[in-house]
Structure formats: C-alpha cells, structure tokens
Design a protein around this motif. Structure first.
Motif, PDB file in Angstrom:
ATOM      1  N   MET A   1       0.830  -1.205   0.000  1.00  0.00           N
ATOM      2  CA  MET A   1       0.000   0.000   0.000  1.00  0.00           C
ATOM      3  C   MET A   1       0.870   1.262   0.000  1.00  0.00           C
ATOM      4  O   MET A   1       0.701   2.162  -0.828  1.00  0.00           O
ATOM      5  N   LEU A   2       1.849   1.328   0.946  1.00  0.00           N
ATOM      6  CA  LEU A   2       2.708   2.500   1.014  1.00  0.00           C
ATOM      7  C   LEU A   2       3.598   2.615  -0.222  1.00  0.00           C
ATOM      8  O   LEU A   2       3.863   3.709  -0.704  1.00  0.00           O
ATOM      9  N   GLN A   3       4.064   1.474  -0.719  1.00  0.00           N
ATOM     10  CA  GLN A   3       4.892   1.508  -1.927  1.00  0.00           C
ATOM     11  C   GLN A   3       4.103   2.067  -3.101  1.00  0.00           C
ATOM     12  O   GLN A   3       4.613   2.887  -3.876  1.00  0.00           O
ATOM     13  N   HIS A   4       2.873   1.636  -3.232  1.00  0.00           N
ATOM     14  CA  HIS A   4       2.010   2.129  -4.311  1.00  0.00           C
ATOM     15  C   HIS A   4       1.798   3.637  -4.165  1.00  0.00           C
ATOM     16  O   HIS A   4       1.870   4.390  -5.154  1.00  0.00           O
ATOM     17  N   LEU A   5       1.564   4.085  -2.914  1.00  0.00           N
ATOM     18  CA  LEU A   5       1.344   5.506  -2.665  1.00  0.00           C
ATOM     19  C   LEU A   5       2.608   6.304  -2.978  1.00  0.00           C
ATOM     20  O   LEU A   5       2.543   7.385  -3.582  1.00  0.00           O
ATOM     21  N   LEU A   6       3.771   5.773  -2.592  1.00  0.00           N
ATOM     22  CA  LEU A   6       5.024   6.466  -2.862  1.00  0.00           C
ATOM     23  C   LEU A   6       5.259   6.621  -4.362  1.00  0.00           C
ATOM     24  O   LEU A   6       5.603   7.713  -4.832  1.00  0.00           O
ATOM     25  N   VAL A   7       5.074   5.561  -5.103  1.00  0.00           N
ATOM     26  CA  VAL A   7       5.294   5.619  -6.547  1.00  0.00           C
ATOM     27  C   VAL A   7       4.342   6.618  -7.193  1.00  0.00           C
ATOM     28  O   VAL A   7       4.740   7.424  -8.054  1.00  0.00           O
ATOM     29  N   ARG A   8       3.088   6.594  -6.760  1.00  0.00           N
ATOM     30  CA  ARG A   8       2.116   7.537  -7.326  1.00  0.00           C
ATOM     31  C   ARG A   8       2.523   8.980  -7.019  1.00  0.00           C
ATOM     32  O   ARG A   8       2.470   9.860  -7.891  1.00  0.00           O
ATOM     33  N   ASN A   9       2.965   9.221  -5.767  1.00  0.00           N
ATOM     34  CA  ASN A   9       3.392  10.572  -5.392  1.00  0.00           C
ATOM     35  C   ASN A   9       4.619  11.007  -6.193  1.00  0.00           C
ATOM     36  O   ASN A   9       4.700  12.145  -6.666  1.00  0.00           O
ATOM     37  N   LEU A  10       5.590  10.113  -6.325  1.00  0.00           N
ATOM     38  CA  LEU A  10       6.812  10.463  -7.048  1.00  0.00           C
ATOM     39  C   LEU A  10       6.514  10.752  -8.517  1.00  0.00           C
ATOM     40  O   LEU A  10       7.114  11.657  -9.117  1.00  0.00           O
ATOM     41  N   ARG A  11       5.608  10.013  -9.115  1.00  0.00           N
ATOM     42  CA  ARG A  11       5.264  10.266 -10.513  1.00  0.00           C
ATOM     43  C   ARG A  11       4.580  11.622 -10.681  1.00  0.00           C
ATOM     44  O   ARG A  11       4.708  12.262 -11.733  1.00  0.00           O
ATOM     45  N   SER A  12       3.884  12.066  -9.660  1.00  0.00           N
ATOM     46  CA  SER A  12       3.247  13.388  -9.740  1.00  0.00           C
ATOM     47  C   SER A  12       4.257  14.507  -9.511  1.00  0.00           C
ATOM     48  O   SER A  12       4.074  15.619 -10.011  1.00  0.00           O
ATOM     49  N   LEU A  13       5.344  14.208  -8.777  1.00  0.00           N
ATOM     50  CA  LEU A  13       6.340  15.233  -8.439  1.00  0.00           C
ATOM     51  C   LEU A  13       7.484  15.299  -9.433  1.00  0.00           C
ATOM     52  O   LEU A  13       8.028  16.371  -9.698  1.00  0.00           O
ATOM     53  N   LEU A  14       7.895  14.150  -9.949  1.00  0.00           N
ATOM     54  CA  LEU A  14       9.068  14.081 -10.825  1.00  0.00           C
ATOM     55  C   LEU A  14       8.615  13.717 -12.232  1.00  0.00           C
ATOM     56  O   LEU A  14       8.729  12.580 -12.680  1.00  0.00           O
ATOM     57  N   ARG A  15       8.110  14.707 -12.936  1.00  0.00           N
ATOM     58  CA  ARG A  15       7.548  14.455 -14.263  1.00  0.00           C
ATOM     59  C   ARG A  15       8.605  14.463 -15.349  1.00  0.00           C
ATOM     60  O   ARG A  15       8.400  13.910 -16.420  1.00  0.00           O
ATOM     61  N   GLU A  16       9.732  15.125 -15.087  1.00  0.00           N
ATOM     62  CA  GLU A  16      10.832  15.151 -16.046  1.00  0.00           C
ATOM     63  C   GLU A  16      12.006  14.370 -15.472  1.00  0.00           C
ATOM     64  O   GLU A  16      12.248  14.378 -14.279  1.00  0.00           O
ATOM     65  N   GLY A  17      12.744  13.696 -16.359  1.00  0.00           N
ATOM     66  CA  GLY A  17      13.886  12.914 -15.910  1.00  0.00           C
ATOM     67  C   GLY A  17      13.685  11.438 -16.188  1.00  0.00           C
ATOM     68  O   GLY A  17      12.677  11.013 -16.764  1.00  0.00           O
ATOM     69  N   ASN A  18      14.639  10.654 -15.755  1.00  0.00           N
ATOM     70  CA  ASN A  18      14.641   9.235 -16.114  1.00  0.00           C
ATOM     71  C   ASN A  18      15.171   8.419 -14.938  1.00  0.00           C
ATOM     72  O   ASN A  18      16.375   8.218 -14.795  1.00  0.00           O
ATOM     73  N   ILE A  19      14.256   7.983 -14.063  1.00  0.00           N
ATOM     74  CA  ILE A  19      14.621   7.234 -12.869  1.00  0.00           C
ATOM     75  C   ILE A  19      13.980   5.853 -12.916  1.00  0.00           C
ATOM     76  O   ILE A  19      12.786   5.719 -13.188  1.00  0.00           O
ATOM     77  N   THR A  20      14.785   4.849 -12.653  1.00  0.00           N
ATOM     78  CA  THR A  20      14.265   3.497 -12.419  1.00  0.00           C
ATOM     79  C   THR A  20      14.370   3.225 -10.923  1.00  0.00           C
ATOM     80  O   THR A  20      15.461   3.270 -10.357  1.00  0.00           O
ATOM     81  N   LEU A  21      13.238   2.961 -10.290  1.00  0.00           N
ATOM     82  CA  LEU A  21      13.172   2.805  -8.844  1.00  0.00           C
ATOM     83  C   LEU A  21      12.940   1.341  -8.490  1.00  0.00           C
ATOM     84  O   LEU A  21      11.927   0.750  -8.861  1.00  0.00           O
ATOM     85  N   HIS A  22      13.887   0.755  -7.753  1.00  0.00           N
ATOM     86  CA  HIS A  22      13.760  -0.614  -7.245  1.00  0.00           C
ATOM     87  C   HIS A  22      13.261  -0.563  -5.810  1.00  0.00           C
ATOM     88  O   HIS A  22      13.897   0.057  -4.945  1.00  0.00           O
ATOM     89  N   LEU A  23      12.138  -1.199  -5.551  1.00  0.00           N
ATOM     90  CA  LEU A  23      11.486  -1.146  -4.247  1.00  0.00           C
ATOM     91  C   LEU A  23      11.831  -2.375  -3.402  1.00  0.00           C
ATOM     92  O   LEU A  23      12.308  -3.387  -3.933  1.00  0.00           O
ATOM     93  N   PRO A  24      11.614  -2.298  -2.086  1.00  0.00           N
ATOM     94  CA  PRO A  24      12.000  -3.415  -1.208  1.00  0.00           C
ATOM     95  C   PRO A  24      11.352  -4.752  -1.553  1.00  0.00           C
ATOM     96  O   PRO A  24      11.931  -5.810  -1.274  1.00  0.00           O
TER      97      PRO A  24
END
Length: 410
Positions: A1-24
């Motif tokens: 649940m928190l991971q999903h929320l974090l990814v959604r928040n980050l996608r709304s904040l970091l619209r430019e750039g190229n990040i691959t995020l590996h989660l726990p």
C-alpha cells in the motif's frame, strides 16, 4: 500500500527525468518522462518507503546517509538534478503544498536565533574538526561563494576575486576601521588589512574559528591591525567606517532581520558603507529544507529579496546597490565536492562513513539547487547617506592598460 502511494506521489512530483526505482518488495517503477541519463535508485527497507511518503525532503537525505537509499554508480548528482529540476512541479503539488504550509507556520519559531541559540547553531557546523575544512576549502579557508570571471578560473582565483570585488564596493582607505560580522577563519579580515591598510575587528560565535583566526593574525604579523572577538554582533560597540558580512546573514533568522540592520546602522559612521553578501532566493519566501535544518545548518534560512529590503528600509538605510550572482556558487560547490571526494577516506577517518555520505549529500544538493533551482547570491551595498558611494558602478571596473590603449587607438 505505502509503496504504491510512494510511486504515485513520485510520478506526480518528478515528471521530467529518467529514474528506475527498485522497491524493497523487488518490484520496479519508472519515474519521469524517460528522457535524459538513466538514474537507478534502490530502496532497501520498508521504513525508508514510509518516511519518503510522509516527509520526502527529510527522508531522502537521511535514507542516503543511512544506506537505505542507494544509487547505481553513486550518481547522487544525477538523482538530485532530477529532484531539483522538478521543484516547480513540486510546488504545485497538493501533497507538498500541505507539507510546506506547516513549515511556513513554524519557520519564525525555528529561526528565532537569540544569542544562546545562535551559539549552539554555529557550534553545530563551524566547530567541527578544523581538519575537515582543510580537505575541501582553499588555503584561505573561504567558506562562501567564489567569483569566477572565467570558466577556467581555479577555486583560489575565484575566492581572491570575490574578496577584491567586495573590497572595491567597500571603498576602503588606509586607516579605516572595519567590522567583519561573521568573520569565519579570518581570511577576509586579514586580506583587507594586508592589502588595503585598514584596521579590522572580526567577530564570530565559533570557538574554533576564533582560535584559528587569532593564530593566523599572529603568524602573519597583523595582530596590531586585526583583532578577532568571540561575541555576538549585537554586542559590538562602534563606530566603524565600513562593515562587511560574508555568508553570515543566512544565520540571522527571519525574526531578527530588523535588529540586524538596525545594528548595522547604529555601528556605521554617518558616511559609512556596509556590504552584506548572502545566499538568497530568486523566488517568493519559503521554509528551510528540513534535512538541511536538522543536519547541516540548524536555525539557518535563505531569504527572498522581498524579506530583506523592508528591514533595510525600516532601519533608515539607503540601498546603494544590489548585485545578483548566478551560478557562481554552483561552480564553487563543484570545486568543493571534487576536493572532498578526493579526500573522502581522510574525512571518514576523522568521523565515519555516514558522515561522509551526509557531507556528500550536502555539497551535491547545494550545487544542484544553485544550478537548477532558485538559489543565488545577493550583495547588498548600504549606507546612511545617499551620496556615500559613487553614483555609477564605474569605480568597480577601472580601465585596464589594454582597454586604455584600445580607446587611444580609436
């Protein structure tokens, strides 16, 4: 649940750039528009995911310090470039706006730097091992923005040019009495006395800076013309022909701006001139980044110009000149980072690996904020009389022999 929320928040904040995020949980998310160099970030614990959701600006720095956030190739510059480049998007985010409202409500309390609090805050940063600063500063220990006239200028050249530029704005004459508020390790005060024949009183709240500055004055045979005092600027008695303050105003605290400039006015002679050199925001007022406030500069604040000018006006001072340096501090910080990285093993011997990661994050985050964010450097030249300084800037840029020959040929 928190991971999903974090990814959604980050996608709304970091619209430019190229990040691959590996989660726990071993899942992978792509953040940004996919353009630009790829930055691969790995979150190693569920705890850091939770903290990133609730307080992302604090959690990012803490996670990197603690090894809970790792970056392939340790590309901290790449990650923070993406983060800072998206500041305008973050400012419009409902999530971040709610966090900033709380910080704005607290900021006057957090920056209420009475003398006792100022001493504690200064000791937190400036009373660190003197050897640490030797690892990345120039030989004069200039711990503020250098002035680069050319991209090829060395750090030493930039710092020397900074001091000369400030001295020119002070319109120094031999025998003048000069106050250096927040004198650091004494480099500026010693340079002014040595090169311009003035008498300088430097004040600092750092015991370590006071010790080193006093020893430097003695070693250079300047103790008769340069004195260093361990005291608060509010306890100084004048008058002084000139007042200079480089990189100290950031520690004054918003509630004390009026008192600061009133003190400057009271200490100046009627025809005196002051020069205040400070980091500033070329944007509306904000609150201090919580990671910086906790780990690097407690009580510190970067002012918007709109917060400084009313205090100058209300102190019945004339604003003679304002200069804005753009990108000079980004270049300065890159020099410091490169030198620190070359000496990171020595830094770890003084403290530990976590401290090295903390200092690395501080230097890189600061550089990216000056390079891609809204931070600049302001120089405020102020006086008690309207005619205390020349009416044009020509005195700052006297003609060189080459320009004189060129004009003669014309």
């Amino acid at each position: 649940m928190l991971q999903h929320l974090l990814v959604r928040n980050l996608r709304s904040l970091l619209r430019e750039g190229n990040i691959t995020l590996h989660l726990p949980d071993k899942s992978v998310a792509r953040i940004g528009d996919g353009l630009g160099p790829l930055v691969v970030v790995r979150l190693t614990t569920s705890a850091v995911v939770r903290r990133l959701v609730w307080n992302p600006e604090l959690a990012l720095g803490e996670g990197y310090m603690n090894g809970e956030i790792t970056i392939d190739g340790d590309d901290l510059h790449g990650l923070l470039r993406v983060v800072v480049s998206n500041f305008d998007v973050q400012a419009s985010s409902l999530w971040m706006r709610a966090i900033r409202v709380i910080r704005m409500l607290r900021r006057r309390f957090d920056q209420n730097n009475f003398a006792s609090a100022s001493r504690r805050n200064v000791a937190h940063h400036y009373d660190l091992s003197s050897t640490l600063y030797d690892l990345f500063l120039d030989q004069d220990r200039q711990y503020s923005c250098a002035y680069f006239k050319s991209p090829e200028d060395s750090l030493e050249q930039g710092q020397s040019q900074k001091k000369a530029h400030i001295a020119a704005k002070l319109l120094l004459e031999p025998g003048m009495r000069v106050l250096d508020i927040g004198c650091g390790w004494g480099g500026t005060a010693l340079s002014l006395a040595r090169d311009y024949g003035v008498n300088v009183l430097g004040v600092t709240l750092s015991k370590e800076q006071h010790r080193i500055a006093t020893a430097r004055a003695k070693a250079e045979g300047l103790s008769d013309r340069v004195k260093f005092k361990l005291c608060d600027y509010r306890d100084v008695t004048g008058p002084f022909d000139r007042i200079v303050s480089v990189g100290m105003f950031e520690h004054v605290g918003l509630p004390h701006y009026a008192a600061y400039f009133q003190t400057v006015r009271n200490l100046l002679t009627p025809d005196g001139v002051a020069l205040v050199h400070t980091i500033g925001r070329s944007a509306p007022p904000d609150a201090t980044n919580p990671w910086i406030a906790r780990y690097i500069f407690p009580g510190g604040y970067i002012p918007a110009m709109s917060e400084v000018l009313p205090a100058i006006e209300n102190a019945d001072l004339f604003l003679d000149d304002v200069e804005c340096w753009r990108l000079h501090y980004a270049t300065t910080l890159r020099h410091w980072f490169d030198r620190f990285e070359a000496n990171s093993e020595k830094a770890a011997e003084i403290y530990d690996d976590r401290f090295v990661r903390m200092w690395r994050f501080y230097l890189v985050a600061s550089e990216q904020t000056f390079r891609f964010g809204r931070q600049v450097v302001f120089q405020f030249q102020i006086s008690r009389r309207q005619d205390a300084v020349p009416l044009t800037r020509d005195y700052l840029y006297p003609p060189t022999p080459s320009t004189q020959l060129s004009r003669a040929a014309e």
